[in-house]
Design an enzyme around this catalytic site. Structure first.
Site, PDB file in Angstrom:
ATOM      1  N   GLU A 287      -6.365 -48.962 -52.288  1.00 47.77           N
ATOM      2  CA  GLU A 287      -7.623 -49.703 -52.455  1.00 47.77           C
ATOM      3  C   GLU A 287      -8.200 -49.559 -53.851  1.00 47.77           C
ATOM      4  O   GLU A 287      -9.308 -49.042 -54.013  1.00 47.77           O
ATOM      5  CB  GLU A 287      -8.683 -49.169 -51.494  1.00 47.77           C
ATOM      6  CG  GLU A 287      -8.370 -49.273 -50.055  1.00 47.77           C
ATOM      7  CD  GLU A 287      -9.400 -48.513 -49.228  1.00 47.77           C
ATOM      8  OE1 GLU A 287      -9.714 -48.994 -48.145  1.00 47.77           O
ATOM      9  OE2 GLU A 287      -9.883 -47.451 -49.665  1.00 47.77           O
ATOM     10  N   PRO A 288      -7.519 -50.006 -54.880  1.00 50.29           N
ATOM     11  CA  PRO A 288      -8.086 -49.873 -56.225  1.00 50.29           C
ATOM     12  C   PRO A 288      -9.261 -50.827 -56.432  1.00 50.29           C
ATOM     13  O   PRO A 288      -9.229 -51.967 -55.974  1.00 50.29           O
ATOM     14  CB  PRO A 288      -6.917 -50.255 -57.138  1.00 50.29           C
ATOM     15  CG  PRO A 288      -6.055 -51.151 -56.309  1.00 50.29           C
ATOM     16  CD  PRO A 288      -6.213 -50.699 -54.885  1.00 50.29           C
ATOM     17  N   GLY A 289     -10.290 -50.349 -57.085  1.00 45.99           N
ATOM     18  CA  GLY A 289     -11.439 -51.186 -57.424  1.00 45.99           C
ATOM     19  C   GLY A 289     -11.601 -51.223 -58.930  1.00 45.99           C
ATOM     20  O   GLY A 289     -11.225 -52.185 -59.606  1.00 45.99           O
ATOM     21  N   TYR A 331     -24.896 -41.987 -64.819  1.00 45.57           N
ATOM     22  CA  TYR A 331     -23.973 -40.862 -64.950  1.00 45.57           C
ATOM     23  C   TYR A 331     -23.457 -40.629 -66.372  1.00 45.57           C
ATOM     24  O   TYR A 331     -22.308 -40.287 -66.564  1.00 45.57           O
ATOM     25  CB  TYR A 331     -22.754 -40.916 -64.004  1.00 45.57           C
ATOM     26  CG  TYR A 331     -22.552 -42.039 -63.057  1.00 45.57           C
ATOM     27  CD1 TYR A 331     -22.835 -41.841 -61.698  1.00 45.57           C
ATOM     28  CD2 TYR A 331     -22.015 -43.253 -63.459  1.00 45.57           C
ATOM     29  CE1 TYR A 331     -22.586 -42.839 -60.779  1.00 45.57           C
ATOM     30  CE2 TYR A 331     -21.768 -44.264 -62.538  1.00 45.57           C
ATOM     31  CZ  TYR A 331     -22.062 -44.043 -61.199  1.00 45.57           C
ATOM     32  OH  TYR A 331     -21.816 -45.021 -60.292  1.00 45.57           O
ATOM     33  N   CYS A 358     -37.890 -50.549 -69.835  1.00 50.15           N
ATOM     34  CA  CYS A 358     -38.953 -49.575 -70.074  1.00 50.15           C
ATOM     35  C   CYS A 358     -38.622 -48.218 -69.472  1.00 50.15           C
ATOM     36  O   CYS A 358     -39.205 -47.805 -68.475  1.00 50.15           O
ATOM     37  CB  CYS A 358     -40.267 -50.118 -69.529  1.00 50.15           C
ATOM     38  SG  CYS A 358     -40.689 -51.650 -70.368  1.00 50.15           S
ATOM     39  N   GLU A 359     -37.650 -47.560 -70.058  1.00 51.71           N
ATOM     40  CA  GLU A 359     -37.210 -46.219 -69.694  1.00 51.71           C
ATOM     41  C   GLU A 359     -36.611 -45.629 -70.969  1.00 51.71           C
ATOM     42  O   GLU A 359     -35.742 -46.261 -71.577  1.00 51.71           O
ATOM     43  CB  GLU A 359     -36.045 -46.279 -68.680  1.00 51.71           C
ATOM     44  CG  GLU A 359     -36.400 -46.539 -67.249  1.00 51.71           C
ATOM     45  CD  GLU A 359     -36.982 -45.326 -66.559  1.00 51.71           C
ATOM     46  OE1 GLU A 359     -36.610 -44.184 -66.918  1.00 51.71           O
ATOM     47  OE2 GLU A 359     -37.815 -45.536 -65.668  1.00 51.71           O
TER      48      GLU A 359
HETATM   49  C1  LIG Z   1     -15.080 -46.824 -53.985  1.00 51.40           C
HETATM   50  C2  LIG Z   1     -13.911 -46.839 -53.094  1.00 51.40           C
HETATM   51  C3  LIG Z   1     -12.695 -47.363 -53.531  1.00 51.40           C
HETATM   52  C4  LIG Z   1     -12.485 -47.857 -54.939  1.00 51.40           C
HETATM   53  O1  LIG Z   1     -12.600 -46.839 -55.864  1.00 51.40           O
HETATM   54  P1  LIG Z   1     -12.285 -47.133 -57.422  1.00 51.40           P
HETATM   55  O2  LIG Z   1     -12.578 -45.842 -58.078  1.00 51.40           O
HETATM   56  O3  LIG Z   1     -13.192 -48.218 -57.849  1.00 51.40           O
HETATM   57  O4  LIG Z   1     -10.846 -47.529 -57.506  1.00 51.40           O
HETATM   58  C5  LIG Z   1     -11.649 -47.411 -52.637  1.00 51.40           C
HETATM   59  N1  LIG Z   1     -11.782 -46.950 -51.368  1.00 51.40           N
HETATM   60  C6  LIG Z   1     -12.942 -46.428 -50.917  1.00 51.40           C
HETATM   61  C7  LIG Z   1     -13.023 -45.952 -49.525  1.00 51.40           C
HETATM   62  C8  LIG Z   1     -14.044 -46.353 -51.759  1.00 51.40           C
HETATM   63  O5  LIG Z   1     -15.186 -45.828 -51.308  1.00 51.40           O
END
Ligand SMILES: *Cc1c(COP(=O)(O)O)cnc(C)c1O
Length: 436
Positions: A287-289, A331, A358-359
């Site tokens: 599950e890459p995001g 972060y 405004c921070e």
């Molecule tokens: C956030 C998340 C991802 C994606 O993470 P990345 O760091 O963006 O690749 C995949 N699986 C789960 C369950 C997440 O919470």
């Protein structure tokens, strides 16, 4: 080298001005206004190919894009065309994916506090998998599925006792996390599903060990734990699980000091652990995001005011900041930038790029060497595709920027810039307060 190891989109070129996807960034700023999110389609498709190539010998690997990194209808279309499924965490993400025409059996619904109405929506539109996070949800999902005469295919979200973010890698037996079942709770939930939750169909295990991960060993250890737990469940309960979901987390290169591993190295760590135990779960989900969308995105800003404080530090302010990119203030995330219209400039100066909100903490980049800046210059901040727009707010009642997709010298709006009317369209003035 894979795409996540590049700071800039792969089509970035230095011509008269900086260009991406064949589009002059100064022209884009003029045409669409700033701040402007720009997404390079070739870079998105490039990293998708990297993932598919790295796992090509494993036909049972399935990619799901973690929508929370950046979820819009056009981005969803691109990932769908690339053959990805989707990891979603809310009704809003499920709805976006559904309305974009995705085969919903390729969608997983994840999250530590899914509401009853979100679960109903997910069941109604045929979401393929639920990642069940806790005891409360197991009962709720079982009940709602029963009311609809459906059976939900589920994975159990577990906390494997590994946590990995960039350089720190923690392995503890008892991890303190709001997500998932810890290892000591697995037997209890599995027996509840076996004996009582007859509308839940347990297919496998799911874990996610962190984000912006640079250390491939984390994935090896994670797969090892998932595989070991599956074997244990089989032996103790006689349940044959055939799916593991190892989450996302692969890092990207925000600045020169970041050295994320390539997708190939990630694939080696995963497949080495699978091969070692010669277990073949039928399906392995990734599950890459961030690594799919971060590098493809840049944000364009216009320079406005500046000031030099008595200690000599020079602040230069741009027309965006923490509302379109909350990561530096949230972060201490670091970014790098270039001045799109001053590629030849020689005399550099060290400045702090400040936002317009405004921070005092609204600083985009602390101390960066850039050509001498003047009002009207166009700054391009790199690697803003992930967790920028998706975390954006209307702080200070500022309209969210537009987003354009560039490819082969063409640019198309994929998210319209908010208008002042958009900002007040959900407001209501009670009758007694209306101006007579
Ligand atoms: C956030 C998340 C991802 C994606 O993470 P990345 O760091 O963006 O690749 C995949 N699986 C789960 C369950 C997440 O919470």
């Amino acid at each position: 080298m894979s795409v996540n190891q590049s700071i800039k989109p792969i089509t970035t070129e230095e011509k008269a001005n900086l260009t991406i996807g064949g589009c002059d960034l100064v022209d884009l700023a003029k045409r669409y206004g700033t701040p402007l999110y720009v997404i390079d389609e070739a870079t998105v498709r490039g990293i998708c190919r990297d993932y598919k190539e790295a796992f090509k010998d494993y036909s049972n690997i399935k990619m799901m894009y973690a929508s929370k990194a950046l979820c819009t209808s056009a981005i969803t279309r691109i990932l769908d065309e690339e053959g990805f499924g989707f990891d979603t965490v809310s009704a809003g993400e499920i709805y976006t994916v559904f309305k974009s025409g995705v085969d919903m059996s390729k969608v997983l619904f994840n999250g530590n506090n899914k509401t009853a109405s979100e679960i109903e929506l997910a069941l109604n539109c045929g979401v393929g998998r639920f990642s069940v996070d806790n005891f409360y949800e197991a009962e709720l999902l079982n009940r709602i599925a029963g009311e609809k005469g459906k059976k939900a295919d589920i994975l159990l979200r577990i906390t494997p006792g590994i946590e990995c973010h960039t350089h720190d890698y923690i392995q503890t037996g008892q991890i303190d996390s709001k997500f998932g079942f810890d290892l000591s709770q697995i037997d209890e939930i599995v027996s509840l599903i076996q004996d009582k939750y007859t509308n839940l169909n347990l297919r496998g295990l799911h874990a996610h060990i962190g984000s912006q991960i640079f250390e491939p060993q984390c994935y090896y250890d994670e797969v090892e734990i998932l595989v070991r737990e599956m074997a244990r469940i089989k032996e103790k309960f006689g349940i044959n699980l055939d799916e593991i979901n190892i989450g996302g987390g692969l890092g990207v290169k925000y600045t020169d000091s970041d050295n994320p591993p390539s997708v190939t190295i990630l694939a080696e760590a995963v497949t080495k652990a699978l091969d070692k135990y010669s277990v073949e779960p039928h399906t392995i989900y990734l599950e890459p995001g961030r690594s799919i969308i971060s590098t493809a995105g840049v944000t364009l800003y216009t320079v406005g005011s500046s000031k030099v404080v008595p200690n000599g530090r020079k602040y230069v302010a741009v027309d965006g900041g923490m509302a379109d990119n909350p990561r530096p203030s949230m972060y201490q995330a670091e970014y790098t930038a270039q001045v799109a219209n001053k590629l030849q400039a020689k005399n550099l100066e060290k400045v702090t790029l400040a936002g317009r909100y405004c921070e005092s903490g609204d600083i985009l980049i602390n101390e960066i060497e850039l050509p001498k800046l003047e009002a009207g210059d166009i700054i391009c901040v790199f690697n803003t595709g992930a967790y920028n727009y998706s975390m954006a707010s209307n702080y200070n009642r500022v309209e969210k920027p537009a987003m354009v997709l560039v490819n082969n010298s063409l640019s198309d709006i994929i998210v319209y810039r908010e208008t002042l009317d958009n900002l007040i369209e959900h407001d209501n003035i009670p009758d007694r307060l209306k101006k007579q």
